[in-house]
Design an enzyme around this catalytic site. Structure first.
Site, PDB file in Angstrom:
ATOM      1  N   ASP A 275      -3.900  -0.264  -6.253  1.00  0.00           N
ATOM      2  CA  ASP A 275      -4.985   0.428  -6.932  1.00  0.00           C
ATOM      3  C   ASP A 275      -6.268   0.265  -6.119  1.00  0.00           C
ATOM      4  O   ASP A 275      -6.872  -0.801  -6.106  1.00  0.00           O
ATOM      5  CB  ASP A 275      -5.174  -0.140  -8.343  1.00  0.00           C
ATOM      6  CG  ASP A 275      -6.258   0.593  -9.114  1.00  0.00           C
ATOM      7  OD1 ASP A 275      -6.136   1.810  -9.295  1.00  0.00           O
ATOM      8  OD2 ASP A 275      -7.237  -0.059  -9.526  1.00  0.00           O
TER       9      ASP A 275
ATOM     10  N   HIS B 298      -8.986   1.663 -24.468  1.00  0.00           N
ATOM     11  CA  HIS B 298      -8.952   1.120 -23.104  1.00  0.00           C
ATOM     12  C   HIS B 298     -10.119   0.145 -22.972  1.00  0.00           C
ATOM     13  O   HIS B 298     -11.275   0.551 -22.842  1.00  0.00           O
ATOM     14  CB  HIS B 298      -9.078   2.292 -22.121  1.00  0.00           C
ATOM     15  CG  HIS B 298      -8.991   1.906 -20.687  1.00  0.00           C
ATOM     16  ND1 HIS B 298      -9.902   2.359 -19.755  1.00  0.00           N
ATOM     17  CD2 HIS B 298      -8.123   1.139 -20.012  1.00  0.00           C
ATOM     18  CE1 HIS B 298      -9.578   1.885 -18.557  1.00  0.00           C
ATOM     19  NE2 HIS B 298      -8.507   1.137 -18.691  1.00  0.00           N
TER      20      HIS B 298
ATOM     21  N   ARG C 104      -5.400   5.674 -27.081  1.00  0.00           N
ATOM     22  CA  ARG C 104      -5.286   4.398 -26.366  1.00  0.00           C
ATOM     23  C   ARG C 104      -6.686   3.833 -26.199  1.00  0.00           C
ATOM     24  O   ARG C 104      -7.497   4.364 -25.454  1.00  0.00           O
ATOM     25  CB  ARG C 104      -4.624   4.571 -24.999  1.00  0.00           C
ATOM     26  CG  ARG C 104      -4.568   3.238 -24.215  1.00  0.00           C
ATOM     27  CD  ARG C 104      -3.710   3.345 -22.974  1.00  0.00           C
ATOM     28  NE  ARG C 104      -4.284   4.193 -21.954  1.00  0.00           N
ATOM     29  CZ  ARG C 104      -4.846   3.757 -20.825  1.00  0.00           C
ATOM     30  NH1 ARG C 104      -4.914   2.456 -20.587  1.00  0.00           N
ATOM     31  NH2 ARG C 104      -5.313   4.605 -19.939  1.00  0.00           N
TER      32      ARG C 104
ATOM     33  N   SER D 235       0.549  -4.277 -14.230  1.00  0.00           N
ATOM     34  CA  SER D 235       0.421  -3.871 -15.633  1.00  0.00           C
ATOM     35  C   SER D 235       1.625  -4.413 -16.384  1.00  0.00           C
ATOM     36  O   SER D 235       2.770  -4.081 -16.050  1.00  0.00           O
ATOM     37  CB  SER D 235       0.377  -2.344 -15.755  1.00  0.00           C
ATOM     38  OG  SER D 235      -0.771  -1.828 -15.136  1.00  0.00           O
ATOM     39  N   THR D 236       1.371  -5.229 -17.379  1.00  0.00           N
ATOM     40  CA  THR D 236       2.472  -5.814 -18.137  1.00  0.00           C
ATOM     41  C   THR D 236       3.266  -4.715 -18.851  1.00  0.00           C
ATOM     42  O   THR D 236       2.743  -3.629 -19.115  1.00  0.00           O
ATOM     43  CB  THR D 236       1.972  -6.792 -19.209  1.00  0.00           C
ATOM     44  OG1 THR D 236       1.290  -6.058 -20.236  1.00  0.00           O
ATOM     45  CG2 THR D 236       1.058  -7.839 -18.624  1.00  0.00           C
TER      46      THR D 236
END
Length: 433
Positions: free
Chosen positions: A38, A183, A181, A45-46
């Site tokens: 990234d 965030h 979601r 990311s889990t």
């Protein structure tokens, strides 16, 4: 569209562009997690988790995944490589530790903002990572949060430039008509698994109250200043200014959520959240009394370590060695990390066992959609064309086979026994006995 961050551009100027293979490096792991490149740094990311315990274990297992990637890179390139689980480079650049919560769209962003923002400001007293000095605004010796210096907006869609406390980026990775979601970018990266669980659990409490319409109401006129003031307050009062020349404290804000959840949850209460409430009340009692809470909170462990060094060596808090120690606390390599040194001395809460973490690298222990994603990668990678959070796409006879993964479904254990892509897809679509 997201705004361009001119500060990031300064760090990228003159850099050699990596090859496409490196830039596009993006892998789904057997546990359903994602490990990818990234903007030039590794990101883990889990998998989706329903319990705080599983999330904390998968987060800690992610440290092993990225460490092994770094060690492999060092072995192949001959370059010394270190990885730090922190949120600042101490040169003006900050990077987030993102949390994602799926919430029914019927709740709406206005209610979420009012319910969640006070908790994001206050929870740092119980889960901040700690930071030597400051990079923006007034000078500080030591802060609770590594992120507090970098917020400029109460709410916005941006994450890199003009960072908000409450982020409104809406990418649910699920049916957008049904889900939002949330965030969250305001939290610190935690070395203690217990801090990770606590950080997320406090937001879960705020969300549970928002969905019932029972979240406490706190009118904080300047959220950015409140976040910064709490982070820098070494007196442990943690005063927060309210509208109308009134004020409260971070303790009172957190406690209002804990008491509200106790009052409305009843038989529907999550046992994990009930345990968390007791833990948070005990920790706040200790903080109010001036006790050393370094066994349970990252910032307190880091502060106690640095206090001992300052006293023993007779240095000031502006000594550059303190920032070096701050950074090494966050080193993910147990052979180098000051956090792991404290763990070896039993100065912090017990670590998850090595067996637990290795197990989480290989599979997911909850029947979330991560189970389906991880099994698809492990069993049918030769026919897997694509794997996202929301769907899987397999190579079919005439056309690709795409199957969607609803986030609230309990995925059946029969998936593990599927012997072919076709039977795997049939089970995912609910066609099984």
């Amino acid at each position: 569209s997201l705004q361009f961050d001119p500060e990031d551009a300064k760090f990228d100027a003159g850099r050699h562009r990596a090859g496409d293979r490196e830039i596009r490096s993006d892998r789904v792991l057997p546990n359903g997690a994602r490990l990818y490149n990234d903007h030039g740094h590794p990101e883990y990311s889990t998998p989706e988790c329903w319990s705080l315990r599983e999330l904390a274990l998968h987060d800690k297992a992610g440290e092993i995944a990225v460490l092994r990637a770094a060690q492999a890179y060092a072995a192949s390139s001959g370059k010394a490589t270190s990885l730090y689980k922190n949120n600042t480079d101490f040169h003006g650049a900050s990077y987030g530790t993102h949390e994602s919560y799926l919430v029914p769209r019927s709740v709406g962003y206005d209610a979420l903002f009012k319910a969640v923002t006070p908790m994001l400001i206050a929870r740092q007293i119980l889960c901040g990572a700690g930071k030597v000095g400051s990079e923006n605004g007034p000078a500080a010796r030591f802060q609770l949060s590594q992120r507090a210096d970098f917020f400029t907006e109460p709410a916005s869609v941006d994450t890199l430039y003009r960072r908000p406390i409450f982020n409104t980026r809406d990418e649910p990775h699920a049916d957008p008509a049904q889900w939002i979601r949330l965030h969250v970018i305001a939290g610190d990266a935690n070395m203690m698994a217990s801090c990770t669980a606590r950080k997320v659990g406090l937001v879960k409490i705020a969300l549970a109250l928002a969905m019932k319409g029972d979240a406490p109401v706190w009118d904080i006129p300047d959220p950015m200043r409140a976040f910064r003031d709490v982070s820098r307050d070494e007196s442990r009062v943690y005063r927060i200014e309210l509208k109308g020349q009134n004020w409260t404290t971070a303790y009172e804000i957190v406690d209002s959520y804990l008491c509200a959840y106790d009052a409305v949850s009843g038989e529907d209460a999550d046992p994990e959240l009930n345990d968390l409430i007791g833990e948070c009340k005990e920790l706040m009692t200790g903080l109010r009394g001036g006790a050393n809470m370094g066994r349970s909170i990252d910032w307190a462990a880091k502060k106690a370590m640095l206090d001992e060094y300052v006293e023993a060596e007779g240095v000031n808090w502006d000594d550059p060695s303190l920032r070096s120690f701050d950074l090494e606390y966050c080193n993910v390599d147990p052979e180098q990390s000051l956090y792991w040194a404290l763990a070896d001395m039993a100065a912090v809460n017990p670590l998850p066992s090595a067996e637990d973490l290795e197990a989480r690298l290989k599979t997911v222990f909850e029947p979330t959609r991560a189970l389906a994603r991880g099994l698809a990668v492990s069993k049918f990678s030769d026919r897997l064309l694509g794997a996202s959070w929301a769907s899987l796409t397999f190579r079919g006879g005439q056309e690709p086979i795409e199957v969607f993964l609803p986030p609230d479904r309990k995925y059946p254990t029969q998936l593990e026994a599927a012997g072919s892509v076709e039977s795997f897809v049939e089970i995912l679509r609910g066609n099984y006995v």
